[in-house]
Design a protein around this motif. Structure first.
Motif, PDB file in Angstrom:
ATOM      1  N   SER A  83      11.864  44.588 -57.480  1.00  0.00           N
ATOM      2  CA  SER A  83      12.442  44.218 -56.092  1.00  0.00           C
ATOM      3  C   SER A  83      12.516  42.779 -55.747  1.00  0.00           C
ATOM      4  N   PHE A  84      11.339  42.105 -56.099  1.00  0.00           N
ATOM      5  CA  PHE A  84      11.437  40.696 -55.934  1.00  0.00           C
ATOM      6  C   PHE A  84      12.353  39.953 -56.762  1.00  0.00           C
ATOM      7  N   SER A  85      12.600  40.274 -58.014  1.00  0.00           N
ATOM      8  CA  SER A  85      13.513  39.741 -58.778  1.00  0.00           C
ATOM      9  C   SER A  85      14.981  39.888 -58.369  1.00  0.00           C
ATOM     10  N   LEU A  86      15.144  40.958 -57.531  1.00  0.00           N
ATOM     11  CA  LEU A  86      16.597  41.309 -57.119  1.00  0.00           C
ATOM     12  C   LEU A  86      17.022  40.518 -55.897  1.00  0.00           C
ATOM     13  N   VAL A  87      15.763  40.033 -55.144  1.00  0.00           N
ATOM     14  CA  VAL A  87      15.749  39.561 -54.189  1.00  0.00           C
ATOM     15  C   VAL A  87      16.294  37.985 -54.565  1.00  0.00           C
ATOM     16  N   THR A  88      15.604  37.551 -55.436  1.00  0.00           N
ATOM     17  CA  THR A  88      16.107  36.086 -56.026  1.00  0.00           C
ATOM     18  C   THR A  88      17.374  36.272 -56.722  1.00  0.00           C
ATOM     19  N   GLY A  89      17.728  37.230 -57.138  1.00  0.00           N
ATOM     20  CA  GLY A  89      19.136  37.146 -57.977  1.00  0.00           C
ATOM     21  C   GLY A  89      20.121  37.295 -56.863  1.00  0.00           C
ATOM     22  N   LEU A  90      19.906  38.000 -55.793  1.00  0.00           N
ATOM     23  CA  LEU A  90      20.854  38.026 -54.689  1.00  0.00           C
ATOM     24  C   LEU A  90      21.123  36.835 -54.327  1.00  0.00           C
ATOM     25  N   LEU A  91      20.042  35.900 -53.979  1.00  0.00           N
ATOM     26  CA  LEU A  91      20.077  34.803 -53.510  1.00  0.00           C
ATOM     27  C   LEU A  91      20.954  33.869 -54.348  1.00  0.00           C
ATOM     28  N   ALA A  92      20.825  34.029 -55.465  1.00  0.00           N
ATOM     29  CA  ALA A  92      21.449  32.911 -56.455  1.00  0.00           C
ATOM     30  C   ALA A  92      22.803  33.621 -56.454  1.00  0.00           C
ATOM     31  N   TRP A 147      28.305  27.033 -53.380  1.00  0.00           N
ATOM     32  CA  TRP A 147      27.553  26.171 -52.713  1.00  0.00           C
ATOM     33  C   TRP A 147      26.682  25.295 -53.618  1.00  0.00           C
ATOM     34  N   TYR A 148      26.211  24.082 -53.209  1.00  0.00           N
ATOM     35  CA  TYR A 148      25.701  23.013 -53.648  1.00  0.00           C
ATOM     36  C   TYR A 148      24.346  23.527 -54.190  1.00  0.00           C
ATOM     37  N   GLY A 149      23.840  23.411 -55.316  1.00  0.00           N
ATOM     38  CA  GLY A 149      22.471  23.732 -55.872  1.00  0.00           C
ATOM     39  C   GLY A 149      22.436  25.186 -56.638  1.00  0.00           C
ATOM     40  N   TRP A 150      23.684  25.783 -56.649  1.00  0.00           N
ATOM     41  CA  TRP A 150      23.644  27.104 -57.229  1.00  0.00           C
ATOM     42  C   TRP A 150      23.113  27.125 -58.774  1.00  0.00           C
ATOM     43  N   GLN A 151      23.413  26.156 -59.479  1.00  0.00           N
ATOM     44  CA  GLN A 151      22.972  26.187 -61.016  1.00  0.00           C
ATOM     45  C   GLN A 151      21.389  25.914 -60.945  1.00  0.00           C
ATOM     46  N   VAL A 152      20.779  25.344 -60.114  1.00  0.00           N
ATOM     47  CA  VAL A 152      19.138  25.186 -60.188  1.00  0.00           C
ATOM     48  C   VAL A 152      18.590  26.463 -59.890  1.00  0.00           C
ATOM     49  N   ILE A 153      19.158  27.094 -58.575  1.00  0.00           N
ATOM     50  CA  ILE A 153      18.749  28.464 -58.409  1.00  0.00           C
ATOM     51  C   ILE A 153      18.890  29.378 -59.545  1.00  0.00           C
ATOM     52  N   PHE A 154      20.118  29.462 -60.189  1.00  0.00           N
ATOM     53  CA  PHE A 154      20.373  30.376 -61.256  1.00  0.00           C
ATOM     54  C   PHE A 154      19.450  29.878 -62.578  1.00  0.00           C
ATOM     55  N   TYR A 155      18.949  28.883 -62.857  1.00  0.00           N
ATOM     56  CA  TYR A 155      18.062  28.474 -63.678  1.00  0.00           C
ATOM     57  C   TYR A 155      16.845  28.780 -63.433  1.00  0.00           C
ATOM     58  N   ALA A 156      16.404  28.897 -62.195  1.00  0.00           N
ATOM     59  CA  ALA A 156      15.077  29.349 -61.861  1.00  0.00           C
ATOM     60  C   ALA A 156      14.887  30.796 -61.731  1.00  0.00           C
ATOM     61  N   VAL A 157      15.950  31.560 -61.569  1.00  0.00           N
ATOM     62  CA  VAL A 157      16.029  33.078 -61.608  1.00  0.00           C
ATOM     63  C   VAL A 157      16.164  33.904 -62.553  1.00  0.00           C
ATOM     64  N   ILE A 190      15.375  38.260 -66.597  1.00  0.00           N
ATOM     65  CA  ILE A 190      15.230  38.812 -67.991  1.00  0.00           C
ATOM     66  C   ILE A 190      14.102  39.409 -68.236  1.00  0.00           C
ATOM     67  N   LEU A 191      12.934  39.006 -67.806  1.00  0.00           N
ATOM     68  CA  LEU A 191      11.468  39.699 -67.892  1.00  0.00           C
ATOM     69  C   LEU A 191      11.796  41.028 -67.464  1.00  0.00           C
ATOM     70  N   VAL A 192      12.112  41.301 -66.118  1.00  0.00           N
ATOM     71  CA  VAL A 192      12.279  42.316 -65.314  1.00  0.00           C
ATOM     72  C   VAL A 192      13.223  43.463 -66.118  1.00  0.00           C
ATOM     73  N   GLY A 193      14.263  42.701 -66.697  1.00  0.00           N
ATOM     74  CA  GLY A 193      15.058  43.706 -67.617  1.00  0.00           C
ATOM     75  C   GLY A 193      14.459  44.410 -68.873  1.00  0.00           C
ATOM     76  N   VAL A 194      13.727  43.450 -69.163  1.00  0.00           N
ATOM     77  CA  VAL A 194      12.859  44.005 -70.622  1.00  0.00           C
ATOM     78  C   VAL A 194      11.698  45.031 -70.152  1.00  0.00           C
ATOM     79  N   LEU A 195      11.344  44.757 -68.957  1.00  0.00           N
ATOM     80  CA  LEU A 195      10.248  45.730 -68.648  1.00  0.00           C
ATOM     81  C   LEU A 195      10.900  47.025 -68.284  1.00  0.00           C
ATOM     82  N   LEU A 196      11.991  47.163 -67.304  1.00  0.00           N
ATOM     83  CA  LEU A 196      12.577  48.289 -67.218  1.00  0.00           C
ATOM     84  C   LEU A 196      13.018  49.285 -68.414  1.00  0.00           C
ATOM     85  N   PHE A 197      13.596  48.275 -69.376  1.00  0.00           N
ATOM     86  CA  PHE A 197      13.970  48.863 -70.612  1.00  0.00           C
ATOM     87  C   PHE A 197      12.833  49.647 -71.199  1.00  0.00           C
ATOM     88  N   LEU A 198      11.714  49.018 -71.428  1.00  0.00           N
ATOM     89  CA  LEU A 198      10.388  49.523 -71.998  1.00  0.00           C
ATOM     90  C   LEU A 198       9.955  50.904 -70.996  1.00  0.00           C
TER      91      LEU A 198
END
Length: 207
Positions: free
Chosen positions: A95-104, A112-122, A127-135
């Motif tokens: 849920s937290f990763s979805l919050v950050t993903g939606l913000l990005a 908007w200015y700064g979207w690249q930085v947010i994407f690199y941070a998110v 990816i980690l959450v995706g791997v955990l969901l898959f497992l």
């Protein structure tokens, strides 16, 4: 003389069953609202792509509602999934990763200015959450029906939805989604570097 405890036990079981039923009903209503917001976000993206007036407002509003709902779901995961600690942790992290993903995605679609930085941070967390969901999908059938529904409807589907929005955002130029003139949503909440040079109030000198 002996006292029969069976009526008290039955009453306690009935109370627990009633609380569980009310909680499941709340989760279903919560998920329904979540899906309505997802539908609004899709409509907003379509409106932005076509260039209809108000598309940016619909999109940003729907995404903001989704962010709020997933923030609630972070705590709701621990409150609802009391019988499976690992799933509760996964639900909160997802849920937290979805919050950050939606913000990005808001920053990306609005260009908007700064979207690249947010994407690199998110992206690493996503990816980690995706791997955990898959497992965790390997244990999908071992869950009880309410938890299985929560895992699929509130975690997996939103994850795929955000992933698809991210893919679509890079398939087209950001200008393709910002053809309407909406001065209220054109500027990024993060000030650009040039803003300091244009400032005449000495506000930036304090920083």
């Amino acid at each position: 003389m002996t006292f029969d405890h069976r009526p008290l036990r039955n009453e306690k079981r009935s109370l627990i069953a009633d609380v569980r039923y009310q909680l499941i009903s709340f989760i279903r209503s919560f998920t329904l609202v979540l899906y309505v917001a997802v539908g609004m976000a899709v409509v907003g993206v379509a409106m932005k792509f076509i260039g209809l007036t108000g598309g940016s407002f619909v999109f940003v509003f729907a995404m903001a509602v989704l962010i709020l709902l997933f923030l609630v779901q972070v705590g709701l995961s621990f409150f609802y999934i009391v019988s499976n600690v690992w799933l509760a942790l996964l639900g909160a992290l997802s849920s937290f990763s979805l919050v950050t993903g939606l913000l990005a995605l808001i920053f990306r679609y609005q260009n908007w200015y700064g979207w690249q930085v947010i994407f690199y941070a998110v992206v690493p967390l996503y990816i980690l959450v995706g791997v955990l969901l898959f497992l965790y999908l390997k244990r999908f059938r071992k869950l009880h029906e309410p938890l299985r529904d929560f895992f699929y409807r509130n975690l997996v589907f939103p994850f795929v939805f955000v992933l698809l929005l991210g893919i679509v955002s890079f398939m087209f130029s950001a200008d393709r989604f910002n053809r309407e003139e909406d001065p209220m949503l054109q500027e990024s909440p993060i000030p650009a570097d040039g803003a300091a040079a244009e400032d005449t109030t000495d506000m930036w000198r304090a920083y």
